[in-house]
Design an enzyme around this catalytic site. Structure first.
Site, PDB file in Angstrom:
ATOM      1  N   SER A  29      -0.449  -6.000   8.666  1.00 52.80           N
ATOM      2  CA  SER A  29       1.536  -5.254   7.721  1.00 52.80           C
ATOM      3  C   SER A  29       1.009  -6.681   7.172  1.00 52.80           C
ATOM      4  O   SER A  29       0.322  -8.186   7.527  1.00 52.80           O
ATOM      5  CB  SER A  29       2.777  -5.894   8.367  1.00 52.80           C
ATOM      6  OG  SER A  29       3.295  -5.897   7.969  1.00 52.80           O
ATOM      7  N   GLY A  30       1.248  -6.790   5.310  1.00 50.29           N
ATOM      8  CA  GLY A  30       0.970  -7.906   4.537  1.00 50.29           C
ATOM      9  C   GLY A  30       2.553  -8.570   4.029  1.00 50.29           C
ATOM     10  O   GLY A  30       2.948  -7.715   3.413  1.00 50.29           O
ATOM     11  N   SER A  53       3.366  -3.016   4.451  1.00 46.29           N
ATOM     12  CA  SER A  53       3.682  -4.489   4.161  1.00 46.29           C
ATOM     13  C   SER A  53       5.445  -4.793   3.712  1.00 46.29           C
ATOM     14  O   SER A  53       5.353  -3.971   2.792  1.00 46.29           O
ATOM     15  CB  SER A  53       2.257  -5.086   3.015  1.00 46.29           C
ATOM     16  OG  SER A  53       1.445  -4.881   3.387  1.00 46.29           O
ATOM     17  N   TYR A  72       1.405  -1.192   0.184  1.00 49.74           N
ATOM     18  CA  TYR A  72       0.285  -0.078   0.042  1.00 49.74           C
ATOM     19  C   TYR A  72       1.161   1.368  -0.050  1.00 49.74           C
ATOM     20  O   TYR A  72       1.673   1.662   1.049  1.00 49.74           O
ATOM     21  CB  TYR A  72      -0.785  -0.051   1.414  1.00 49.74           C
ATOM     22  CG  TYR A  72      -1.882   1.065   1.152  1.00 49.74           C
ATOM     23  CD1 TYR A  72      -3.452   1.439   0.713  1.00 49.74           C
ATOM     24  CD2 TYR A  72      -1.511   2.007   2.305  1.00 49.74           C
ATOM     25  CE1 TYR A  72      -3.762   2.362   0.532  1.00 49.74           C
ATOM     26  CE2 TYR A  72      -2.179   2.947   2.504  1.00 49.74           C
ATOM     27  CZ  TYR A  72      -3.133   3.591   1.755  1.00 49.74           C
ATOM     28  OH  TYR A  72      -4.422   4.730   1.673  1.00 49.74           O
ATOM     29  N   ASN A  98       7.791  -1.817   2.440  1.00 52.94           N
ATOM     30  CA  ASN A  98       6.866  -1.474   2.343  1.00 52.94           C
ATOM     31  C   ASN A  98       6.186  -1.064   3.855  1.00 52.94           C
ATOM     32  O   ASN A  98       5.088  -1.324   4.336  1.00 52.94           O
ATOM     33  CB  ASN A  98       5.615  -0.631   1.757  1.00 52.94           C
ATOM     34  CG  ASN A  98       4.129   0.188   1.737  1.00 52.94           C
ATOM     35  OD1 ASN A  98       5.107   1.211   2.118  1.00 52.94           O
ATOM     36  ND2 ASN A  98       3.457   0.346   2.072  1.00 52.94           N
TER      37      ASN A  98
END
Length: 373
Positions: free
Chosen positions: A285-286, A247, A143, A215
């Site tokens: 977070s991913g 993420s 993102y 990120n």
């Protein structure tokens, strides 16, 4: 894709372990090509109030191929607030076909559609409509809405196809480029980073490499080669009151012949690699990891014989492979941060995100004995 080389972590004299390949990049794995489209604007587009700063990174596992062929793969989800298309089939089938694309969260659908269009055009004899074949591109996201007008949907299919068409071997741009253009890492400007390691397995030379779209992380967490850098670099924070909202996507590639169950274990080591930088894998977070091997090339399943032979490395030899993946991932994140430059701060922005100060980082590394000289 421009090949202008930014400053990298090793250029600062940091005592980074391991032996890199000639480009210290994922393209050191033979056959891998990388291309990028970078959208970097400081004025809003018509009808919008914020600038577009985003892009696409395209990774072709077999960039020279004239026909598509599967790539053996494995995935790992460290924290699941993110997307990687095709991941269910990679978990079940152990392979994917075609490119890997990295972009922003709201561009996944556009990138997916564009990848299908590109593959139909690149391989017209394979996807001629006479044989019932399906396409399932791998598209992953992070993102970038703090620095990019993400809701303006600035990434077009043409942008995605341009990144795919630009894919080449050789040096890979880092920092504010490709899908990493608008990304933030440990509250510094982050983005795209890559690194590689050369190792020997059973008397043969091989490469293990990583490319990240970084990120993630809060400033307090930042650790650089074991030094608690975030404790000292306390200025210009942008997330201190909100918690982590980022993420990371880690792509690990190798030419070592490995099977899906082995590649799944290799993908897990990416979590250790980013953990060395200090991240706790925040709730929002991913953190998603894909590992693939260019070894054991074979035709598409419908063209593969009923029985076929594959080569794989003995599991007892995996320790240096794991170490290489961890080191390459850690260095790729550092390269993303070191190569990045300041972004934002215009009247149209909600924030100014500063890049990490090289001199300050060198000073911290010196104090903690983390310089190579």
């Amino acid at each position: 894709m421009t090949t202008t080389r930014a400053i990298r972590a090793r250029d600062l004299g940091l005592d980074i372990p391991g032996t890199p390949g000639p480009n210290n990049a994922i393209t050191d794995v033979p056959g891998i090509h990388v291309g990028m489209t970078t959208i970097l604007e400081n004025e809003p587009r018509p009808g919008r109030t914020r600038p577009a700063r985003t892009g696409v990174t395209a990774i072709l596992p077999r960039g020279d191929e004239s026909v598509p062929s599967p790539v053996w793969a494995g995935i790992h989800r460290f924290n699941g607030n993110g997307e990687m298309t095709g991941s269910h089939w990679i978990a079940d089938g152990g392979y994917f076909v075609g490119p890997v694309l990295l972009t922003n969260t709201h561009a996944v659908g556009t990138a997916h559609q564009a990848a299908i269009r590109w593959m139909l055009s690149r391989y017209p004899e394979t996807y001629d409509g006479k044989t019932p074949l399906w396409l399932m591109p791998v598209v992953a996201e992070t993102y970038d809405g703090l620095l990019n007008d993400i809701n303006g949907l600035p990434v077009s299919e043409a942008d995605v196809i341009a990144a795919l068409d630009a894919a080449r071997p050789g040096p890979v741009p880092e920092g504010n480029v490709g899908g990493g253009t608008g990304m933030i890492t440990y509250e510094f400007k982050g983005g795209t980073g890559t690194a590689s390691r050369r190792i020997g397995i059973g008397g043969k030379p091989h490469t293990v490499a990583a490319l990240v779209q970084a990120n993630h992380g809060l400033r307090d967490w930042l650790t650089v080669l074991g030094a608690p850098a975030g404790r000292h670099l306390t200025e210009n924070r942008v997330l201190k009151d909100t918690g982590e909202r980022g993420s990371i996507i880690v792509i690990i590639a190798t030419d070592i012949p490995m099977m899906p169950h082995q590649l799944t274990r290799l993908a897990r080591r990416g979590a250790i690699g980013i953990g060395r930088g200090g991240t706790a894998g925040g709730n929002s977070s991913g953190d998603i990891f894909l590992a693939f091997s260019t070894g054991n090339a074979r035709p598409l399943p419908h063209l593969t014989p009923a029985r076929y032979t594959v080569e794989l490395v003995n599991d007892d030899l995996f320790d240096p492979i794991y170490q290489a993946a961890i080191e390459a991932t850690e260095e790729a994140v550092l390269n993303a941060m070191v190569a990045a430059t300041d972004m934002g701060g215009t009247p149209h922005d909600v924030a100014l995100v500063k890049a990490i100060d090289h001199d300050a980082l060198i000073d911290i590394a010196r104090r903690y004995g983390r310089l190579s000289t």
